[in-house]
Design a protein around this motif. Structure first.
Motif, mmCIF file in Angstrom:
data_model
loop_
_atom_site.group_PDB
_atom_site.id
_atom_site.type_symbol
_atom_site.label_atom_id
_atom_site.label_comp_id
_atom_site.label_asym_id
_atom_site.label_seq_id
_atom_site.Cartn_x
_atom_site.Cartn_y
_atom_site.Cartn_z
ATOM 1 N N ILE A 51 110.156 43.032 59.283
ATOM 2 C CA ILE A 51 110.045 41.777 60.026
ATOM 3 C C ILE A 51 111.001 40.785 59.388
ATOM 4 O O ILE A 51 111.052 40.656 58.169
ATOM 5 C CB ILE A 51 108.608 41.229 59.988
ATOM 6 N N ASN A 52 111.774 40.100 60.206
ATOM 7 C CA ASN A 52 112.700 39.084 59.719
ATOM 8 C C ASN A 52 112.221 37.710 60.170
ATOM 9 O O ASN A 52 111.918 37.513 61.346
ATOM 10 C CB ASN A 52 114.113 39.333 60.255
ATOM 11 N N ILE A 53 112.163 36.775 59.231
ATOM 12 C CA ILE A 53 111.812 35.394 59.539
ATOM 13 C C ILE A 53 112.958 34.514 59.078
ATOM 14 O O ILE A 53 113.360 34.568 57.916
ATOM 15 C CB ILE A 53 110.502 34.965 58.849
ATOM 16 N N LYS A 54 113.486 33.736 60.008
ATOM 17 C CA LYS A 54 114.557 32.787 59.692
ATOM 18 C C LYS A 54 113.968 31.378 59.781
ATOM 19 O O LYS A 54 113.720 30.863 60.873
ATOM 20 C CB LYS A 54 115.719 32.951 60.673
ATOM 21 N N ASN A 55 113.719 30.772 58.630
ATOM 22 C CA ASN A 55 113.175 29.416 58.591
ATOM 23 C C ASN A 55 114.280 28.414 58.892
ATOM 24 O O ASN A 55 115.398 28.547 58.413
ATOM 25 C CB ASN A 55 112.566 29.129 57.216
ATOM 26 N N PHE A 56 113.954 27.400 59.702
ATOM 27 C CA PHE A 56 114.961 26.412 60.059
ATOM 28 C C PHE A 56 114.542 24.971 59.835
ATOM 29 O O PHE A 56 115.376 24.074 59.870
ATOM 30 C CB PHE A 56 115.429 26.588 61.518
ATOM 31 N N GLN A 57 113.251 24.725 59.566
ATOM 32 C CA GLN A 57 112.831 23.331 59.383
ATOM 33 C C GLN A 57 111.549 23.274 58.576
ATOM 34 O O GLN A 57 110.617 24.024 58.837
ATOM 35 C CB GLN A 57 112.584 22.661 60.743
ATOM 36 N N GLY A 58 111.510 22.386 57.600
ATOM 37 C CA GLY A 58 110.299 22.113 56.842
ATOM 38 C C GLY A 58 109.883 20.670 57.077
ATOM 39 O O GLY A 58 110.722 19.770 57.057
ATOM 40 N N ILE A 59 108.605 20.456 57.324
ATOM 41 C CA ILE A 59 108.082 19.111 57.569
ATOM 42 C C ILE A 59 106.930 18.862 56.597
ATOM 43 O O ILE A 59 105.971 19.639 56.563
ATOM 44 C CB ILE A 59 107.556 18.954 59.021
ATOM 45 N N TYR A 60 107.024 17.804 55.814
ATOM 46 C CA TYR A 60 105.948 17.412 54.908
ATOM 47 C C TYR A 60 105.015 16.443 55.620
ATOM 48 O O TYR A 60 105.479 15.538 56.328
ATOM 49 C CB TYR A 60 106.517 16.719 53.664
#
Length: 101
Positions: A51-60
């Motif tokens: 499984i490939n996960i491409k993270n593009f945004q982190g929100i705190y």
């Protein structure tokens, strides 16, 4: 003696120049004593064993804002299911290295 009704403030909703929409089918939730971090990404599976996960945004979010978001999502999910039927979760998708919801 009755209390005066609080005045609701007018809400002005605008977007900043760097605003963007994105599609995520993966959200990782991380937390500390001070905040929650929601990491959005796209999940794809090209083979049964990867499984490939491409993270593009982190929100705190503050804990208070995270709880408010939870309440809003729960309310909207209940309305969605009332209108369109129960949302089934696929229990076959493995959860890589931590909580991915």
């Amino acid at each position: 003696m009755s209390q005066p009704k609080p005045v609701e403030p007018k809400v002005n909703l605008t977007t900043t120049p760097d605003y963007r929409d994105g599609y995520a089918n993966s959200v990782q939730v991380r937390m500390s004593v001070w905040d929650f971090l929601l990491v959005f990404g796209t999940l794809s599976q090209e083979s049964p064993d990867e499984i490939n996960i491409k993270n593009f945004q982190g929100i705190y979010l503050s804990p208070q804002q995270a709880k408010a978001l939870s309440n809003v999502l729960n309310s909207n999910l209940a309305q969605y299911e009332q209108a369109f039927g129960t949302i089934a979760l696929d229990q076959q998708v493995p959860q890589p290295g931590g909580p991915v919801h």
